[in-house]
Design a protein around this motif. Sequence first.
Motif, PDB file in Angstrom:
ATOM      1  N   PRO A 168      -3.321   1.420 -21.690  1.00  0.00           N
ATOM      2  CA  PRO A 168      -3.670   0.176 -20.997  1.00  0.00           C
ATOM      3  C   PRO A 168      -4.387   0.454 -19.664  1.00  0.00           C
ATOM      4  N   VAL A 169      -5.313  -0.408 -19.341  1.00  0.00           N
ATOM      5  CA  VAL A 169      -6.099  -0.271 -18.106  1.00  0.00           C
ATOM      6  C   VAL A 169      -6.117  -1.619 -17.393  1.00  0.00           C
ATOM      7  N   ILE A 170      -5.831  -1.595 -16.070  1.00  0.00           N
ATOM      8  CA  ILE A 170      -5.918  -2.800 -15.245  1.00  0.00           C
ATOM      9  C   ILE A 170      -6.967  -2.544 -14.164  1.00  0.00           C
ATOM     10  N   ILE A 171      -7.909  -3.468 -14.061  1.00  0.00           N
ATOM     11  CA  ILE A 171      -8.986  -3.333 -13.080  1.00  0.00           C
ATOM     12  C   ILE A 171      -8.695  -4.235 -11.890  1.00  0.00           C
ATOM     13  N   TYR A 172      -8.709  -3.637 -10.704  1.00  0.00           N
ATOM     14  CA  TYR A 172      -8.578  -4.391  -9.453  1.00  0.00           C
ATOM     15  C   TYR A 172      -9.957  -4.379  -8.776  1.00  0.00           C
ATOM     16  N   PRO A 173     -10.807  -5.358  -9.083  1.00  0.00           N
ATOM     17  CA  PRO A 173     -12.192  -5.310  -8.590  1.00  0.00           C
ATOM     18  C   PRO A 173     -12.264  -5.489  -7.071  1.00  0.00           C
ATOM     19  N   THR A 174     -13.186  -4.792  -6.487  1.00  0.00           N
ATOM     20  CA  THR A 174     -13.412  -4.892  -5.035  1.00  0.00           C
ATOM     21  C   THR A 174     -14.838  -4.433  -4.723  1.00  0.00           C
ATOM     22  N   ILE A 175     -15.319  -4.813  -3.577  1.00  0.00           N
ATOM     23  CA  ILE A 175     -16.609  -4.273  -3.143  1.00  0.00           C
ATOM     24  C   ILE A 175     -16.368  -2.879  -2.555  1.00  0.00           C
ATOM     25  N   VAL A 176     -17.315  -1.992  -2.742  1.00  0.00           N
ATOM     26  CA  VAL A 176     -17.151  -0.597  -2.297  1.00  0.00           C
ATOM     27  C   VAL A 176     -18.309  -0.171  -1.396  1.00  0.00           C
ATOM     28  N   GLN A 177     -18.930  -1.145  -0.754  1.00  0.00           N
ATOM     29  CA  GLN A 177     -20.022  -0.834   0.170  1.00  0.00           C
ATOM     30  C   GLN A 177     -20.195  -2.006   1.124  1.00  0.00           C
ATOM     31  N   GLY A 178     -20.464  -1.695   2.404  1.00  0.00           N
ATOM     32  CA  GLY A 178     -20.677  -2.734   3.396  1.00  0.00           C
ATOM     33  C   GLY A 178     -19.533  -2.813   4.390  1.00  0.00           C
ATOM     34  N   GLU A 179     -19.667  -3.697   5.358  1.00  0.00           N
ATOM     35  CA  GLU A 179     -18.698  -3.806   6.445  1.00  0.00           C
ATOM     36  C   GLU A 179     -17.336  -4.303   5.978  1.00  0.00           C
ATOM     37  N   GLU A 180     -17.315  -5.173   4.967  1.00  0.00           N
ATOM     38  CA  GLU A 180     -16.048  -5.727   4.509  1.00  0.00           C
ATOM     39  C   GLU A 180     -15.341  -4.815   3.516  1.00  0.00           C
ATOM     40  N   ALA A 181     -16.024  -3.771   3.032  1.00  0.00           N
ATOM     41  CA  ALA A 181     -15.472  -2.940   1.963  1.00  0.00           C
ATOM     42  C   ALA A 181     -14.147  -2.288   2.331  1.00  0.00           C
ATOM     43  N   PRO A 182     -13.961  -1.700   3.546  1.00  0.00           N
ATOM     44  CA  PRO A 182     -12.675  -1.053   3.848  1.00  0.00           C
ATOM     45  C   PRO A 182     -11.481  -2.004   3.718  1.00  0.00           C
ATOM     46  N   ILE A 183     -11.602  -3.234   4.224  1.00  0.00           N
ATOM     47  CA  ILE A 183     -10.514  -4.213   4.126  1.00  0.00           C
ATOM     48  C   ILE A 183     -10.250  -4.571   2.663  1.00  0.00           C
ATOM     49  N   ARG A 184     -11.337  -4.792   1.916  1.00  0.00           N
ATOM     50  CA  ARG A 184     -11.184  -5.179   0.514  1.00  0.00           C
ATOM     51  C   ARG A 184     -10.516  -4.067  -0.298  1.00  0.00           C
ATOM     52  N   ILE A 185     -10.907  -2.801  -0.040  1.00  0.00           N
ATOM     53  CA  ILE A 185     -10.305  -1.680  -0.769  1.00  0.00           C
ATOM     54  C   ILE A 185      -8.818  -1.574  -0.421  1.00  0.00           C
ATOM     55  N   ALA A 186      -8.487  -1.690   0.865  1.00  0.00           N
ATOM     56  CA  ALA A 186      -7.090  -1.628   1.282  1.00  0.00           C
ATOM     57  C   ALA A 186      -6.287  -2.779   0.653  1.00  0.00           C
ATOM     58  N   GLN A 187      -6.880  -3.961   0.589  1.00  0.00           N
ATOM     59  CA  GLN A 187      -6.191  -5.100  -0.021  1.00  0.00           C
ATOM     60  C   GLN A 187      -5.949  -4.866  -1.509  1.00  0.00           C
ATOM     61  N   ALA A 188      -6.917  -4.266  -2.197  1.00  0.00           N
ATOM     62  CA  ALA A 188      -6.756  -3.986  -3.626  1.00  0.00           C
ATOM     63  C   ALA A 188      -5.635  -2.980  -3.864  1.00  0.00           C
ATOM     64  N   ILE A 189      -5.563  -1.945  -3.019  1.00  0.00           N
ATOM     65  CA  ILE A 189      -4.477  -0.964  -3.150  1.00  0.00           C
ATOM     66  C   ILE A 189      -3.132  -1.635  -2.882  1.00  0.00           C
ATOM     67  N   GLY A 190      -3.081  -2.479  -1.860  1.00  0.00           N
ATOM     68  CA  GLY A 190      -1.844  -3.203  -1.566  1.00  0.00           C
ATOM     69  C   GLY A 190      -1.452  -4.126  -2.705  1.00  0.00           C
ATOM     70  N   ARG A 191      -2.437  -4.792  -3.317  1.00  0.00           N
ATOM     71  CA  ARG A 191      -2.145  -5.702  -4.444  1.00  0.00           C
ATOM     72  C   ARG A 191      -1.576  -4.937  -5.634  1.00  0.00           C
ATOM     73  N   ALA A 192      -2.162  -3.746  -5.918  1.00  0.00           N
ATOM     74  CA  ALA A 192      -1.652  -2.940  -7.034  1.00  0.00           C
ATOM     75  C   ALA A 192      -0.224  -2.479  -6.769  1.00  0.00           C
ATOM     76  N   ASN A 193       0.068  -2.099  -5.512  1.00  0.00           N
ATOM     77  CA  ASN A 193       1.432  -1.673  -5.185  1.00  0.00           C
ATOM     78  C   ASN A 193       2.407  -2.837  -5.257  1.00  0.00           C
ATOM     79  N   ALA A 194       1.967  -4.022  -4.880  1.00  0.00           N
ATOM     80  CA  ALA A 194       2.854  -5.185  -4.918  1.00  0.00           C
ATOM     81  C   ALA A 194       3.189  -5.576  -6.354  1.00  0.00           C
ATOM     82  N   ARG A 195       2.235  -5.467  -7.246  1.00  0.00           N
ATOM     83  CA  ARG A 195       2.448  -5.877  -8.631  1.00  0.00           C
ATOM     84  C   ARG A 195       3.195  -4.823  -9.444  1.00  0.00           C
ATOM     85  N   GLN A 196       3.034  -3.555  -9.095  1.00  0.00           N
ATOM     86  CA  GLN A 196       3.688  -2.463  -9.820  1.00  0.00           C
ATOM     87  C   GLN A 196       3.405  -2.544 -11.321  1.00  0.00           C
TER      88      GLN A 196
END
Length: 446
Positions: A168-196
């Motif tokens: 099984p594969v779960i995709i947590y989409p996020t932008i990976v370029q630009g000024e907002e990318a660091p926040i979005r990537i951190a939020q995606a990692i946090g979302r994956a940890n919250a959902r387990q």
Amino acid sequence: MLSANNQNIYTVSRLNAEVRLLLENEMGIVWLLGEISNFSTPVSGHWYLSLKDARAQVKCAMFKGNNRFVSFKPQNGQQVLVRARLSLYEPRGDYQLIIESMQPEGDGRLQQEFEQLKQKLTAEGLFAPGNKQPLPEHPQCIGIITSKTGAALFDILDVLKRRDPTLPVIIYPTIVQGEEAPIRIAQAIGRANARQECDVLIVGRGGGSLEDLWCFNHEIVARTIAASQIPIVSAVGHEIDITIADFVADVRAPTPSAAAELVSRDSSGKRTGLLNYRHRLNQAIRYYLAAQRQKSQTHQYALEKQHPTYRLERQIQQLDELSIRLQKAIQNYIARHSQMLERTAYQLRYHSPGQLIQQQHYLLKKYEQRYIDAIERKLLNSRHQLALAAETLDAVSPLSTLRRGYSVTQNQAGQIIRSQHDVKPGECITTRVTDGMIRSTVIQSD
């Protein structure tokens, strides 16, 4: 009155030497951004320049042992970022920077930020192998944090489909370029940890420039990865691309495809474990080498401060300055004596016998011409006066009278006969007319 032996009385040399030691020991290595001006390259191969901004400037020296590693040719007006140590040039009392590395402003600033964050997180222990989580030997679900439209996602999915279609594969989409990318990537990692929902995460993107990959060098991304309860595989760019996320992640994969192979099951099962251990070993060795390199650089800098090279560098700089001053002095001496030689040559030409003879010859010609002109004017005047006198003489000349029909008669003695009593019969007389003489004999005089 102060004693001559008072230790608080400094000589200029002692003061400059102690100030130099204070600057070098207290300031250490500094990073400086500025515009190049007064750039010069003496024959010694060293570089001398000034770095300035809108309100100030500082003199700099970069010796050829370091400038040979600079990949571009510095020019006046160019913005650069330098790594340098502060020092003081004792002969002049000028404080200056001894540049050890130089980069153009854009790449240099990003590289500086990268190194600073790397040192900071290393000191905090975020890269330590003891903080790494092992990857699960048999993952039940794979989480992917990347762009939903990027090539990296499709590369990962292709590898997973080929190696283990049932995983099984779960995709947590996020932008990976630009000024907002660091926040979005951190939020995606946090979302994956919250959902387990998954037991391993792949975080990354495809290749790109340093600016494109910069969001994976942000502190917020690094700390979020370090805090993740789910093991994370960093898969950023190509194999040659290194980011802060690679250092802080539990495992670094050289490419997104390699990350998919690392976390997926294959027929042997042992290959995954072997790759995992190999990557962990490589990462541990890399972290160990990085820490040892940092420690070595610290010791090397402390050693360099006591190294004779520092004194040699100052002597080299002083030699270059003396060489430049000598060249200028020679040029000024040659120019000054060339001017003196030209003046002497001119004076010699002006007072030379040939010049004097030429001047006297010119004056002689001038006076000669004046004498000739005066004589010609005199002759012309005399001719004119002679002509006037001739006209006057001619007007009163007997010949003029003769031309009007008169004649003059003389006796044999040459006396003019004015009366008949002046001749005797038989006497020979001469009569002058306008065109000749008539001789006759007197027959009778009445």
